[in-house]
Write a protein that holds these residues in place. Sequence first.
Motif, PDB file in Angstrom:
ATOM      1  N   ILE A   5       0.776  -1.747  -0.178  1.00  0.00           N
ATOM      2  CA  ILE A   5       0.257  -0.256  -0.119  1.00  0.00           C
ATOM      3  C   ILE A   5       0.371   1.131  -0.012  1.00  0.00           C
ATOM      4  O   ILE A   5       0.441   2.461  -0.564  1.00  0.00           O
ATOM      5  N   VAL A   6       1.926   1.207   1.067  1.00  0.00           N
ATOM      6  CA  VAL A   6       2.837   2.651   0.934  1.00  0.00           C
ATOM      7  C   VAL A   6       3.523   2.563  -0.512  1.00  0.00           C
ATOM      8  O   VAL A   6       3.613   4.132  -0.832  1.00  0.00           O
ATOM      9  N   GLU A   7       3.790   1.210  -1.247  1.00  0.00           N
ATOM     10  CA  GLU A   7       4.092   1.842  -2.829  1.00  0.00           C
ATOM     11  C   GLU A   7       2.931   2.305  -3.687  1.00  0.00           C
ATOM     12  O   GLU A   7       3.407   2.858  -4.329  1.00  0.00           O
ATOM     13  N   GLN A   8       2.017   1.817  -3.930  1.00  0.00           N
ATOM     14  CA  GLN A   8       0.802   2.490  -4.492  1.00  0.00           C
ATOM     15  C   GLN A   8       0.292   3.779  -4.200  1.00  0.00           C
ATOM     16  O   GLN A   8      -0.220   4.043  -4.899  1.00  0.00           O
ATOM     17  N   VAL A   9       0.805   4.208  -2.663  1.00  0.00           N
ATOM     18  CA  VAL A   9      -0.137   5.279  -2.333  1.00  0.00           C
ATOM     19  C   VAL A   9       1.626   6.233  -3.157  1.00  0.00           C
ATOM     20  O   VAL A   9       1.192   7.998  -3.625  1.00  0.00           O
ATOM     21  N   ARG A  10       3.010   6.093  -3.274  1.00  0.00           N
ATOM     22  CA  ARG A  10       3.944   7.263  -3.541  1.00  0.00           C
ATOM     23  C   ARG A  10       4.029   6.996  -5.257  1.00  0.00           C
ATOM     24  O   ARG A  10       3.567   7.932  -5.598  1.00  0.00           O
ATOM     25  N   GLN A  11       3.301   6.349  -5.828  1.00  0.00           N
ATOM     26  CA  GLN A  11       3.316   6.309  -6.902  1.00  0.00           C
ATOM     27  C   GLN A  11       2.410   6.616  -7.402  1.00  0.00           C
ATOM     28  O   GLN A  11       2.490   8.270  -8.690  1.00  0.00           O
ATOM     29  N   LEU A  12       1.107   6.854  -6.966  1.00  0.00           N
ATOM     30  CA  LEU A  12      -0.253   7.676  -6.745  1.00  0.00           C
ATOM     31  C   LEU A  12      -0.049   8.860  -6.817  1.00  0.00           C
ATOM     32  O   LEU A  12      -1.000  10.511  -7.350  1.00  0.00           O
ATOM     33  N   THR A  13       0.568   9.291  -5.882  1.00  0.00           N
ATOM     34  CA  THR A  13       0.304  10.404  -4.872  1.00  0.00           C
ATOM     35  C   THR A  13       1.892  11.519  -4.798  1.00  0.00           C
ATOM     36  O   THR A  13       2.197  12.737  -4.704  1.00  0.00           O
ATOM     37  N   GLY A  14       2.201  10.687  -5.013  1.00  0.00           N
ATOM     38  CA  GLY A  14       3.963  11.201  -5.165  1.00  0.00           C
ATOM     39  C   GLY A  14       4.778  10.996  -3.024  1.00  0.00           C
ATOM     40  O   GLY A  14       5.245  11.347  -2.480  1.00  0.00           O
ATOM     41  N   ILE A  15       3.465  10.774  -2.347  1.00  0.00           N
ATOM     42  CA  ILE A  15       4.164  10.512  -0.533  1.00  0.00           C
ATOM     43  C   ILE A  15       4.119   9.291  -0.255  1.00  0.00           C
ATOM     44  O   ILE A  15       4.066   8.443  -0.873  1.00  0.00           O
TER      45      ILE A  15
END
Length: 299
Positions: free
Chosen positions: A96-106
């Motif tokens: 999930i952390v990786e998914q959030v990083r890819q989609l939001t840059g956070i």
Amino acid sequence: MILAAIDIGSNAARLLITEVTTYKDGTVDYTKLNLLRIPLRLGFSVFDNGVIPEDKVTQLIDTMKTYQLLMKIYKVEAVRACATSAMRDARNGAAIVEQVRQLTGIDINIISGSEEANVIYETHIAENLNSGQSYLYIDVGGGSTELTMFADNHIVFKESFNIGTIRLLSEKVTEAQWEHMKWFVKTHTRNLQPVIAIGSGGNINKVFSISKRKEGRPLNLELLKDYFKELSSCTLEERMHIYNLRRDRADVIVPALQIYTSVMRWAGADEIFVPKIGLADGLIKVLYRERVSDHSLLS
């Protein structure tokens, strides 16, 4: 300097946007520009089956996209995002952390209970109080409780326990866990009397608000016990109506009071100060210190 902190807890995700102003005499002001709380309630799924389900993942990503847009509007210069107990326990947390990083840059950092206690301590509330006293920080979250003892101008201990409001509501806390926390608190505070408690977390802030106490005045243990008894005797709907609580606060406030009163009783603390600080406030201070340090190295 405008900074932001994101705290993804077991009950809710919070975005804090703060303007930090440094003066010539070295003093620093932290001015809250916005605080947004979204009740994602990740812990209920995680503590039952060990994963965050797809609908909650979507909610989390949508929340991060909203936070990203708000930070853009406020022209935030830097952000620190942390996730705590629910994401620590979730088998799909890293994905999930990786998914959030890819989609939001956070970039979300899943921190340990010990790191969580460290960050909360960064608010340095105890250092502004009477140096001759012993202070016990009690931070109650949905998945865990962090305790930090401060005495003689230094930290005596920092400990995290997997006892939180959502775990209690989900009946995921054993008698052995309660006994261990009781033993730990009694053993490690015995020679540090008298102890004064400092409470952080949304539930103790709400109790303080209900009490109508003046800012800076403590709540006493007997009052918290009375609130625990009174709120426990009400239905969820009655708590919402009588105390004007949101549903996602009305259910967790009772187990939160159970934890606060238990820890205070074991520590021999008769009073608790509620300075309305939390993980996000500590994250802002850590981030500011890092930015100033990096700037000093570059200049």
